[in-house]
Enzyme design. Structure first.
Site, PDB file in Angstrom:
ATOM      1  CG  ASP A   1      -1.631   0.986   1.675  1.00 30.89           C
ATOM      2  OD1 ASP A   1      -2.403   1.431   0.834  1.00 30.89           O
ATOM      3  OD2 ASP A   1      -1.473   1.438   2.822  1.00 30.89           O
TER       4      ASP A   1
ATOM      5  CG  ASP B   1       0.302  -8.005   6.898  1.00 29.71           C
ATOM      6  OD1 ASP B   1       1.006  -8.966   7.238  1.00 29.71           O
ATOM      7  OD2 ASP B   1       0.345  -6.891   7.455  1.00 29.71           O
TER       8      ASP B   1
ATOM      9  CB  THR C   1       5.820   0.654  -2.154  1.00 27.26           C
ATOM     10  OG1 THR C   1       6.550   0.319  -0.986  1.00 27.26           O
ATOM     11  CG2 THR C   1       6.767   0.761  -3.327  1.00 27.26           C
TER      12      THR C   1
HETATM   13  O1  F6P Z   1       3.159  -5.360   6.407  1.00 24.50           O
HETATM   14  C1  F6P Z   1       3.757  -6.571   6.650  1.00 24.50           C
HETATM   15  C2  F6P Z   1       4.217  -6.674   8.063  1.00 24.50           C
HETATM   16  O2  F6P Z   1       4.685  -7.968   8.131  1.00 24.50           O
HETATM   17  C3  F6P Z   1       3.178  -6.388   9.152  1.00 24.50           C
HETATM   18  O3  F6P Z   1       2.329  -7.439   9.429  1.00 24.50           O
HETATM   19  C4  F6P Z   1       4.043  -6.009  10.299  1.00 24.50           C
HETATM   20  O4  F6P Z   1       3.383  -5.205  11.241  1.00 24.50           O
HETATM   21  C5  F6P Z   1       5.139  -5.254   9.638  1.00 24.50           C
HETATM   22  O5  F6P Z   1       5.284  -5.805   8.350  1.00 24.50           O
HETATM   23  C6  F6P Z   1       6.428  -5.285  10.411  1.00 24.50           C
HETATM   24  O6  F6P Z   1       7.430  -4.709   9.655  1.00 24.50           O
HETATM   25  P1  F6P Z   1       8.883  -4.290  10.160  1.00 24.50           P
HETATM   26  O7  F6P Z   1       9.151  -4.994  11.439  1.00 24.50           O
HETATM   27  O8  F6P Z   1       9.779  -4.710   9.056  1.00 24.50           O
HETATM   28  O9  F6P Z   1       8.827  -2.823  10.289  1.00 24.50           O
END
Ligand code: F6P
Length: 366
Positions: A117, A141, A119
């Site tokens: 979303d 997700d 990017t």
């Molecule tokens: O958007 C994917 C996702 O896996 C989310 O479920 C999670 O909250 C987030 O990325 C965590 O991302 P990072 O720890 O890399 O910031």
């Protein structure tokens, strides 16, 4: 006339990104004789001195089974609101002109932005400012609209399902309640589908605020029926009806992005306290995002990459590749990013889970 295209991967990494990169390079080079440039670390690679590399058939050899992204990624820097520190004060600056200048300097005719979303919203805004682009959706997700499914999601569901199978045997041996916290900020797809596949007893998702009394009652009921253990899956974005999402790091401390985490521990503590049973919590975290993609995600990523190159050839910019049914097609990016794809609380999937006796956190099923 297209000669050179660029590709970047933005947002959290996800299994299948390398399949897209490989497919883009192979179809652009083999079928069209185009040159392909890889931008490093998402849009960050176009801020300041550009960071990029030539992508050839050679450089994408052997990357199909590899997790992550060979180009690197970033889920922080937004060039439209880039944090710049001056005299100890952080201001958000619009660097879109500098990004587009870099793009022209590198002689790029069109960009393929692979991301979620965030990017895709940035890419769409840059397209309006004169950067021809097409989007490829990705997120474990599965919360992006405009496509039935994103690559990476299938792999994540597989990993969580395996974890649930493993938790079952230890939970059963020790007569415990095991709580598994999984990813899913705003949408509970991973929790719900892996919970179904891995035979969870309780599934908590952001779309259905949960009632702890009802959760405990469901576990009690299982006990009354002779099951001395229970398995709870909680999406990180799930929250109690009377509360809000559990934060690990607030937005103000983390460049405007909230980091979720802790709902599993919260639920496990409450169950232990209210029911006087032994509980354990497991947080699967980034294991869900790492490692080799499933065959489904390798195939979907490859098909998306091929389609993105076709869209560029046809001059159909501002479009996002998408899977609808069994067909790869394309949609307007605007329609894909204007709202999230969330689980319907009264949809078929939730209904099936409840019909199987799985508790979805609410006191009474609809
Ligand atoms: O958007 C994917 C996702 O896996 C989310 O479920 C999670 O909250 C987030 O990325 C965590 O991302 P990072 O720890 O890399 O910031």
């Amino acid at each position: 006339m297209i000669r050179t295209i660029a590709i970047l991967t933005g947002g959290g990494d996800c299994p299948g990104l390398n399949a897209v990169i490989r497919a883009v390079v192979r179809s652009a080079v083999l079928e069209r004789g185009w040159r392909v440039i890889g931008i490093e670390d998402g849009f960050d690679g176009l801020v300041g001195e550009p960071r990029w590399r030539e992508l050839t058939l050679e450089s994408v050899r052997g990357i199909l089974p590899r997790g992550g992204t060979i180009l690197g990624t970033s889920n922080r820097g937004n060039p439209l609101a880039y944090p710049v520190e001056e005299n100890g004060v952080t201001r958000l600056v619009d660097l879109s002109k500098a990004v587009i200048d870099n793009f022209k300097r590198l002689g790029i005719d069109a960009l393929i932005a692979v991301g979620g979303d965030g990017t895709l919203k940035i890419a769409r805004a840059l397209q309006e400012r004169g950067l021809p682009m097409v989007g490829v959706p990705k997120t474990i997700d599965n919360d992006l609209r405009g496509t039935d499914v994103t690559f990476g999601y299938n792999t994540a569901v597989g990993i969580v399902t395996e974890a649930l199978d493993r938790l079952h045997t230890t939970a059963e041996s020790h007569h415990r309640v095991m709580v598994l916290e999984v990813m899913g900020r705003d949408a509970g797809w991973i929790a719900l589908e892996s919970g179904l596949a891995g035979s969870a007893d309780v599934i908590l998702i952001p779309e259905i605020p949960f009632d702890l009394e009802a959760v405990c009652a469901a576990i009690q009921q299982r006990k009354a029926r002779g099951s001395r253990f229970s398995i709870v899956v909680a999406a990180e974005g799930a929250f109690p009806a009377e509360g809000r999402k559990v934060l690990q790091v607030s937005a103000s401390e983390n460049l405007g992005v909230e980091r979720l985490g802790g709902v599993g521990a919260f639920v496990a503590d409450e169950i232990a306290r209210r029911m006087r049973v032994e509980t354990r919590v497991v947080v699967l975290g980034h294991v869900q995002r790492g490692g080799t993609p499933s065959p489904f995600d390798r195939i979907l990523g490859s098909r998306f990459g091929v389609k993105a190159v076709e869209l560029i050839e046809q001059g159909r910019f501002g479009r996002m590749v998408s899977l609808q049914g069994r067909q790869v097609c394309d949609v307007d990016i605007v329609d894909a990013v204007d709202s999230l794809n969330r689980v319907e609380p009264d949809g078929d999937l939730v209904r099936s889970a409840e019909a199987l006796g799985i508790m979805l956190g609410r006191s009474k099923p609809l």
